[in-house]
Design an enzyme around this catalytic site. Structure first.
Site, mmCIF file in Angstrom:
data_model
loop_
_atom_site.group_PDB
_atom_site.id
_atom_site.type_symbol
_atom_site.label_atom_id
_atom_site.label_comp_id
_atom_site.label_asym_id
_atom_site.label_seq_id
_atom_site.Cartn_x
_atom_site.Cartn_y
_atom_site.Cartn_z
ATOM 1 C CG HIS A 193 -8.527 -2.987 -2.428
ATOM 2 N ND1 HIS A 193 -9.337 -1.964 -2.707
ATOM 3 C CD2 HIS A 193 -8.213 -2.211 -0.806
ATOM 4 C CE1 HIS A 193 -9.727 -0.972 -2.381
ATOM 5 N NE2 HIS A 193 -9.045 -1.115 -1.080
ATOM 6 C CD GLN A 221 -14.171 -0.806 -2.691
ATOM 7 O OE1 GLN A 221 -16.021 -0.692 -2.310
ATOM 8 N NE2 GLN A 221 -13.917 -1.667 -3.565
ATOM 9 C CG HIS A 236 -6.656 -2.831 3.013
ATOM 10 N ND1 HIS A 236 -6.013 -1.493 2.579
ATOM 11 C CD2 HIS A 236 -7.587 -2.171 2.234
ATOM 12 C CE1 HIS A 236 -6.592 -0.848 2.620
ATOM 13 N NE2 HIS A 236 -7.919 -1.140 1.855
ATOM 14 C CG ASP A 263 -2.430 0.909 0.622
ATOM 15 O OD1 ASP A 263 -3.267 0.768 1.015
ATOM 16 O OD2 ASP A 263 -1.720 2.021 1.202
ATOM 17 C CB ILE A 264 0.974 4.247 -1.812
ATOM 18 C CG1 ILE A 264 1.950 4.879 -2.374
ATOM 19 C CG2 ILE A 264 -0.517 4.849 -2.202
ATOM 20 C CD1 ILE A 264 1.367 5.446 -3.817
HETATM 21 P P1 AMP Z 1 -9.891 1.360 0.727
HETATM 22 O O1 AMP Z 1 -9.930 2.831 0.720
HETATM 23 O O2 AMP Z 1 -10.101 -0.065 1.340
HETATM 24 O O3 AMP Z 1 -10.680 1.840 -0.838
HETATM 25 O O4 AMP Z 1 -8.121 1.481 -0.030
HETATM 26 C C1 AMP Z 1 -7.442 2.068 -0.967
HETATM 27 C C2 AMP Z 1 -5.852 1.409 -0.554
HETATM 28 O O5 AMP Z 1 -5.278 1.267 -1.511
HETATM 29 C C3 AMP Z 1 -5.400 2.273 0.358
HETATM 30 O O6 AMP Z 1 -5.187 2.011 1.294
HETATM 31 C C4 AMP Z 1 -4.436 3.478 -0.710
HETATM 32 O O7 AMP Z 1 -3.691 4.100 0.158
HETATM 33 C C5 AMP Z 1 -4.214 2.276 -1.488
HETATM 34 N N1 AMP Z 1 -3.957 3.107 -2.795
HETATM 35 C C6 AMP Z 1 -4.027 4.168 -3.087
HETATM 36 N N2 AMP Z 1 -3.477 4.251 -4.966
HETATM 37 C C7 AMP Z 1 -2.395 3.599 -4.583
HETATM 38 C C8 AMP Z 1 -0.841 3.295 -5.468
HETATM 39 N N3 AMP Z 1 -0.753 3.299 -6.877
HETATM 40 N N4 AMP Z 1 -0.364 1.779 -5.013
HETATM 41 C C9 AMP Z 1 -0.407 1.485 -4.108
HETATM 42 N N5 AMP Z 1 -1.509 1.992 -2.636
HETATM 43 C C10 AMP Z 1 -2.384 2.546 -2.864
#
Ligand code: AMP
Ligand code: ZN
Length: 116
Positions: A103, A97, A105, A34-35
């Protein structure tokens, strides 16, 4: 690639159009870091095929979800997590979300964590 949404961030990661730090990949599944990690180790496990959220999952995806879930412990072990970890799936607006490509986590490492 079929079953892909051209406007979807995670489909672009699957296609290699946006870079990611990969933790695992096979024909059906990709895992990457995760970024904005909430925990010392925070990976996202996704199906390569575009599925928007858990609200779109049916029993037909049972085996895929089982494989994604079971990959969590394996990755945590590989990444040095020894004291427990957490699986989270956020679904829809009230579920928090933000990215509409399913996805999982998986988070671990010593506390305190940023969230939860
Ligand atoms: P959610 O709130 O469950 O939809 O989580 C989305 C997740 O995606 C968040 O924890 C973000 O930090 C992660 N995220 C968004 N863009 C990227 C990216 N380019 N690379 C890796 N993780 C990302
Ligand atoms: Zn997608």
């Amino acid at each position: 690639m079929s079953h892909s949404d051209p406007n979807c961030l995670f489909c672009k990661i699957v296609a290699g159009q946006i870079p990611s730090k990969k933790a695992y990949e096979d024909e059906d599944i990709l895992a990457f870091h995760d970024i904005h990690p909430w925990a010392p180790v925070h990976v996202l496990i996704i199906p390569k095929r575009h599925i928007a959220s858990m609200a779109d999952v049916t029993e037909a995806e049972g085996a895929l979800l089982g494989r994604m879930t079971a990959l969590g412990p394996r990755l945590m072990k590989e990444l040095g997590v020894t004291n427990g970890f957490r699986h989270v799936i956020n679904t829809g607006p009230d579920g928090g979300q933000e990215v509409y490509h399913l996805h999982l986590h998986v988070m671990g490492g010593p506390r305190p964590w940023l969230k939860g």
